[in-house]
Scaffold this motif. Structure first.
Motif, PDB file in Angstrom:
ATOM      1  N   THR A   1       0.823  -1.199   0.000  1.00 23.47           N
ATOM      2  CA  THR A   1       0.000   0.000   0.000  1.00 23.47           C
ATOM      3  C   THR A   1       0.861   1.255   0.000  1.00 23.47           C
ATOM      4  N   HIS A   2       0.276   2.357  -0.441  1.00 22.43           N
ATOM      5  CA  HIS A   2       0.933   3.652  -0.295  1.00 22.43           C
ATOM      6  C   HIS A   2       0.263   4.449   0.824  1.00 22.43           C
ATOM      7  N   GLU A   3      -0.647   3.783   1.561  1.00 20.84           N
ATOM      8  CA  GLU A   3      -1.404   4.451   2.611  1.00 20.84           C
ATOM      9  C   GLU A   3      -1.032   3.872   3.982  1.00 20.84           C
ATOM     10  N   MET A   4      -0.328   4.660   4.783  1.00 22.44           N
ATOM     11  CA  MET A   4       0.044   4.205   6.120  1.00 22.44           C
ATOM     12  C   MET A   4      -1.178   3.996   7.002  1.00 22.44           C
ATOM     13  N   GLU A   5      -2.284   4.632   6.658  1.00 20.47           N
ATOM     14  CA  GLU A   5      -3.528   4.446   7.395  1.00 20.47           C
ATOM     15  C   GLU A   5      -3.959   2.978   7.367  1.00 20.47           C
ATOM     16  N   ALA A   6      -3.794   2.317   6.215  1.00 24.14           N
ATOM     17  CA  ALA A   6      -4.147   0.896   6.096  1.00 24.14           C
ATOM     18  C   ALA A   6      -3.235   0.041   6.964  1.00 24.14           C
ATOM     19  N   VAL A   7      -1.946   0.375   6.973  1.00 26.26           N
ATOM     20  CA  VAL A   7      -0.992  -0.344   7.817  1.00 26.26           C
ATOM     21  C   VAL A   7      -1.367  -0.180   9.281  1.00 26.26           C
ATOM     22  N   LYS A   8      -1.666   1.052   9.677  1.00 27.59           N
ATOM     23  CA  LYS A   8      -2.025   1.339  11.060  1.00 27.59           C
ATOM     24  C   LYS A   8      -3.254   0.542  11.483  1.00 27.59           C
ATOM     25  N   ALA A   9      -4.192   0.360  10.557  1.00 25.54           N
ATOM     26  CA  ALA A   9      -5.458  -0.290  10.881  1.00 25.54           C
ATOM     27  C   ALA A   9      -5.309  -1.771  11.194  1.00 25.54           C
ATOM     28  N   ILE A  10      -4.445  -2.503  10.451  1.00 26.65           N
ATOM     29  CA  ILE A  10      -4.456  -3.959  10.630  1.00 26.65           C
ATOM     30  C   ILE A  10      -3.083  -4.633  10.709  1.00 26.65           C
ATOM     31  N   ALA A  11      -2.012  -3.967  10.292  1.00 25.26           N
ATOM     32  CA  ALA A  11      -0.714  -4.658  10.205  1.00 25.26           C
ATOM     33  C   ALA A  11      -0.026  -4.726  11.563  1.00 25.26           C
ATOM     34  N   ASN A  12       0.677  -5.826  11.806  1.00 28.86           N
ATOM     35  CA  ASN A  12       1.479  -5.919  13.035  1.00 28.86           C
ATOM     36  C   ASN A  12       2.958  -5.642  12.769  1.00 28.86           C
ATOM     37  N   LYS A  13       3.348  -5.684  11.479  1.00 23.00           N
ATOM     38  CA  LYS A  13       4.723  -5.357  11.092  1.00 23.00           C
ATOM     39  C   LYS A  13       4.690  -4.517   9.829  1.00 23.00           C
ATOM     40  N   VAL A  14       5.760  -3.755   9.614  1.00 19.23           N
ATOM     41  CA  VAL A  14       5.771  -2.856   8.464  1.00 19.23           C
ATOM     42  C   VAL A  14       7.201  -2.639   7.988  1.00 19.23           C
ATOM     43  N   ALA A  15       7.343  -2.502   6.670  1.00 20.22           N
ATOM     44  CA  ALA A  15       8.596  -2.078   6.056  1.00 20.22           C
ATOM     45  C   ALA A  15       8.285  -0.880   5.179  1.00 20.22           C
ATOM     46  N   VAL A  16       9.131   0.144   5.260  1.00 22.11           N
ATOM     47  CA  VAL A  16       8.940   1.361   4.477  1.00 22.11           C
ATOM     48  C   VAL A  16       9.963   1.363   3.343  1.00 22.11           C
ATOM     49  N   MET A  17       9.479   1.494   2.100  1.00 16.75           N
ATOM     50  CA  MET A  17      10.358   1.439   0.939  1.00 16.75           C
ATOM     51  C   MET A  17      10.422   2.769   0.209  1.00 16.75           C
ATOM     52  N   GLN A  18      11.592   3.042  -0.362  1.00 13.02           N
ATOM     53  CA  GLN A  18      11.801   4.211  -1.221  1.00 13.02           C
ATOM     54  C   GLN A  18      12.925   3.892  -2.195  1.00 13.02           C
ATOM     55  N   ASN A  19      12.683   4.184  -3.463  1.00 15.28           N
ATOM     56  CA  ASN A  19      13.707   3.972  -4.496  1.00 15.28           C
ATOM     57  C   ASN A  19      14.295   2.559  -4.475  1.00 15.28           C
ATOM     58  N   GLY A  20      13.418   1.581  -4.283  1.00 15.75           N
ATOM     59  CA  GLY A  20      13.850   0.190  -4.348  1.00 15.75           C
ATOM     60  C   GLY A  20      14.491  -0.357  -3.091  1.00 15.75           C
ATOM     61  N   ARG A  21      14.640   0.455  -2.064  1.00 15.52           N
ATOM     62  CA  ARG A  21      15.293   0.018  -0.826  1.00 15.52           C
ATOM     63  C   ARG A  21      14.325   0.094   0.357  1.00 15.52           C
ATOM     64  N   VAL A  22      14.588  -0.721   1.365  1.00 15.33           N
ATOM     65  CA  VAL A  22      13.847  -0.636   2.623  1.00 15.33           C
ATOM     66  C   VAL A  22      14.557   0.362   3.527  1.00 15.33           C
ATOM     67  N   LEU A  23      13.850   1.432   3.896  1.00 12.20           N
ATOM     68  CA  LEU A  23      14.425   2.458   4.761  1.00 12.20           C
ATOM     69  C   LEU A  23      14.454   1.998   6.212  1.00 12.20           C
ATOM     70  N   GLU A  24      13.374   1.362   6.641  1.00  6.31           N
ATOM     71  CA  GLU A  24      13.323   0.804   7.984  1.00  6.31           C
ATOM     72  C   GLU A  24      12.190  -0.211   8.060  1.00  6.31           C
ATOM     73  N   LYS A  25      12.280  -1.115   9.021  1.00  2.00           N
ATOM     74  CA  LYS A  25      11.272  -2.155   9.189  1.00  2.00           C
ATOM     75  C   LYS A  25      11.221  -2.554  10.650  1.00  2.00           C
ATOM     76  N   GLY A  26      10.079  -3.126  11.048  1.00  2.00           N
ATOM     77  CA  GLY A  26       9.919  -3.547  12.430  1.00  2.00           C
ATOM     78  C   GLY A  26       8.456  -3.696  12.780  1.00  2.00           C
ATOM     79  N   SER A  27       8.150  -3.801  14.067  1.00  4.14           N
ATOM     80  CA  SER A  27       6.756  -3.884  14.487  1.00  4.14           C
ATOM     81  C   SER A  27       6.074  -2.552  14.185  1.00  4.14           C
ATOM     82  N   THR A  28       4.791  -2.615  13.895  1.00  3.97           N
ATOM     83  CA  THR A  28       4.055  -1.392  13.587  1.00  3.97           C
ATOM     84  C   THR A  28       4.116  -0.420  14.759  1.00  3.97           C
ATOM     85  N   LEU A  29       4.034  -0.950  15.965  1.00  2.00           N
ATOM     86  CA  LEU A  29       4.081  -0.096  17.158  1.00  2.00           C
ATOM     87  C   LEU A  29       5.410   0.645  17.243  1.00  2.00           C
ATOM     88  N   ASP A  30       6.516  -0.068  17.044  1.00  2.00           N
ATOM     89  CA  ASP A  30       7.839   0.559  17.121  1.00  2.00           C
ATOM     90  C   ASP A  30       8.026   1.605  16.024  1.00  2.00           C
TER      91      ASP A  30
END
Length: 359
Positions: free
Chosen positions: A211-240
């Motif tokens: 998704t491009h909407e963090m709102e969707a991640v906030k609603a149901i995901a327990n983990k998340v990775a943020v990507m930009q220009n083909g790379r993962v900028l950071e990843k971890g539990s949604t809470l962290d």
């Protein structure tokens, strides 16, 4: 910890259209545990959809390894023999990985029932058994009364429910949602996200949420990775990630998802913030869990003589944990201010100085 159901290691995907090299995915490694709802978020062109399509080899990596359920589907390392699952074996693996898309991909000339039945075309089950399963799936997604209708007679949310039922037809262990809510209105988006959460909890279905909407991640995901220009900028539990983001893009996504960007923009224009006095800081405080029960503002004054003027406050529940955010003006002696900020950090409160001498 048990072995991940999906393990992507050092994934690179490179395209060379007309001799031009495009690095769509660059050295990305992600582990997804069974039962996760793992959000992969980024703007258009970040490489998130390309990355996720390597899970079932709809997109073959240029290099790296893909493991699903402990089995290596693809492995290509420098100066090493490559390995790739092919043919019928790959088809069998793909049946256990369902996919839903932004534009539904339904067959317009077939009814709702026939669209779901299409996914069972290669099943060896008897026709009666197949139809019974389709009816169970339509009931699961609350479309039993639409079985004989055509896609043109359905709303966008109903079309997506058909797509979900079809994706579940082969009893997948993994469901990939590739921007599946992007074409839907906010109310319908919430309904589809709730359905995905329900499938995750009741069937232990692992969900990859692109998704491009963090709102969707906030609603149901327990983990998340943020990507930009083909790379993962950071990843971890949604809470962290929500309470302690490090990348500027992540902070931007979170501010939008929590409406903090609007609050900051509006409050920044107020006289109180525009005319900060010496020794004053305009700051955002973010805290979670037990820290929400502490009298932080009172403690700042009692121990350090720091006055906190609260301009905005919000508390919400994220992954069953309370997360709070305050926009405040902190006033007091400079030396005491440093000690107060150290105190907040010790209480696991994230402090973002938005304006002032320490900004």
């Amino acid at each position: 910890m048990t072995a991940p159901i999906i393990s992507l290691k050092n994934i690179d995907v490179t395209f060379t259209p007309k001799g031009k090299t495009i690095h769509a995915v660059q050295d990305v490694s992600i582990d997804v545990q069974k039962g996760d709802i793992y959000g992969i978020v980024g703007y258009s062109g970040a490489g998130k959809s390309t990355l996720v399509r390597t899970v079932n080899l709809l997109q073959e990596p240029t290099s790296g390894s893909v493991l699903v359920n402990g089995e290596t589907l693809f492995d290509k390392q420098e100066n090493q023999p490559s390995h790739k699952v092919k043919g019928q074996e790959l088809k069998e693996k793909r049946r256990k990985i369902g996919m839903i898309f932004q534009h539904f991909n339904l067959l317009n000339e077939r009814t709702v029932e026939e669209n779901v039945l299409f996914a069972l075309e290669n099943s060896k089950e008897k026709e009666g058994v197949k139809k019974e399963k389709v009816h169970e799936l339509l009931e699961l997604v609350d479309l039993s009364d639409r079985a004989n209708q055509y896609p043109s007679q359905l709303s966008g949310g109903q079309k997506q429910r058909v797509a979900i039922a079809r994706a579940l037809a082969n009893d997948p262990e993994i469901l990939i949602s590739d921007e599946a809510t992007s074409a839907l209105d906010p109310k319908t988006t919430r309904q589809i996200l709730f359905l995905l959460k329900k499938l995750n909890k009741e069937y232990n279905l692992t969900v990859l949420l692109i998704t491009h909407e963090m709102e969707a991640v906030k609603a149901i995901a327990n983990k998340v990775a943020v990507m930009q220009n083909g790379r993962v900028l950071e990843k971890g539990s949604t809470l962290d990630i929500f309470t302690k983001p490090s990348a500027e893009l992540t902070k931007e996504f979170i501010a939008t998802a929590t409406n903090q960007d609007q609050a900051i923009e509006a409050i920044s224009q107020s006289d109180a913030v525009s005319d900060l006095a010496a020794g004053q800081l305009f700051a955002q405080l973010t805290y979670s869990g037990n820290a929400t029960n502490e009298p932080l503002i009172t403690s700042l004054y009692q121990h350090f003589g720091i006055v906190a003027n609260i301009l905005y406050g919000n508390v919400e529940v994220l992954q069953e944990t309370e997360v709070g955010s305050l926009l405040v003006i902190l006033s007091g002696d400079t030396k005491n201010m440093d000690a107060a900020l150290d105190f907040l950090a010790a209480q696991s409160v994230s402090v973002n100085i938005l304006k002032g001498e320490q900004a």
